[in-house]
Design an enzyme around this catalytic site. Structure first.
Site: not given
Length: 302
Positions: A105, A266
């Protein structure tokens, strides 16, 4: 959490980083994303140590318990270049001249900047659920703006702080069972700190301004990544749905790109730690083999 790891604060320039580390062998730097701390790696890092690597897990500047400088009007204090320089200094302080950078990320943008600005030191780059910021923005359309609206909200002055700090527990959602109790507790402590929230927002503000400009300058200069680049993405997140195979985009930046999707949401280090660790270890094997060959050669010379 992190059995066998040492934990401490390491000063690097204008920042003091909270760092966990353990193991021996080739150095692996694990960089977390938003809004996590280094604790997000608590299920993966021990597996890498067990596989024969020296694993370093910092909180990024301003995140978690890493103390960063005050924000600047141009957001440069929280730019990926500034954070990458933190990491380069950290690895020098710990005696690791060369290392593999692994970022998830927002941490993937720091890892990319490390690889660009400290190319001689970064032996390999792994990006998890990440593309260069400039590539996202170059492709930004109504769907991107709808699904990744938080990028543009976080970039606004003052308003995001007021909204998030009014009730951080309601704003940031994390499941204790999925995250693990200790990781969840550390994360809760971080998001309830207004200074941490400000730093996390500055990360995004830098992304849309100075970080984008830095990446575009690199592309205009024809800079490419010479080290192996491994791209992993969550099959239950939206990166592939937005862009197709992310490796195709990364090939505009790097000479050697490999990778695949992982069956996870995620936060793959929390949701699919075994699959992620297996993928990382397979990528890391050549670096361990090269170190062993170098050591054997040195012994023969003696």
């Amino acid at each position: 959490m992190f059995d066998g790891f040492t934990i401490g604060d390491v000063p690097v320039g204008d920042t003091t980083l909270r760092v966990r580390r353990a193991g021996e062998g080739p150095a692996v730097l694990l960089l977390h994303g938003h809004p996590r701390t280094g604790a997000t790696w608590h299920r993966v890092a021990p597996l890498l140590v067990r596989a024969g690597y020296s694993v370093i897990v910092p909180d990024l500047r301003g995140y978690g318990r890493s103390i960063g400088p005050r924000p600047r009007a141009d957001h440069s204090a929280h730019s990926k270049r500034a954070v990458a320089n933190d990491m380069a200094r950290l690895m020098s302080r710990l005696g690791h001249e060369k290392f593999i950078a692994i970022g998830h990320d927002r941490g993937s943008y720091v890892a990319l900047r490390l690889a660009l600005d400290h190319e001689a030191r970064v032996q390999g780059l792994v990006v998890l659920d990440g593309l260069p910021i400039s590539e996202h923005l170059r492709r930004a359309d109504a769907r991107f703006a709808t699904e990744w609206w938080h990028w543009f909200f976080f970039a606004q002055p003052e308003i995001p702080e007021r909204v998030i700090n009014a009730d951080p527990d309601a704003w940031y959602v994390g499941d204790e069972e999925t995250m693990g109790a200790a990781n969840h507790a550390e994360w809760k402590e971080a998001i309830r700190d207004p200074e941490v929230v400000r730093a996390m927002l500055e990360d995004y503000r830098a992304g849309l301004t100075v970080d984008r400009a830095d990446e575009e300058a690199d592309r205009a200069a024809g800079r490419r990544l010479a080290m192996p680049v491994h791209v992993l993405w969550s099959l239950r997140d939206d990166l592939e749905q937005l862009y197709g195979d992310p490796r195709v985009i990364w090939r505009a930046w790097a000479d050697e790109v490999t990778g695949h999707g992982i069956d996870s949401g995620h936060h793959m280090a929390e949701e699919a730690p075994d699959d992620l660790a297996d993928a990382l270890i397979r990528f890391l094997v050549p670096f361990r083999t090269a170190v062993a060959a170098d050591n054997l050669g040195s012994s023969a010379e003696r």
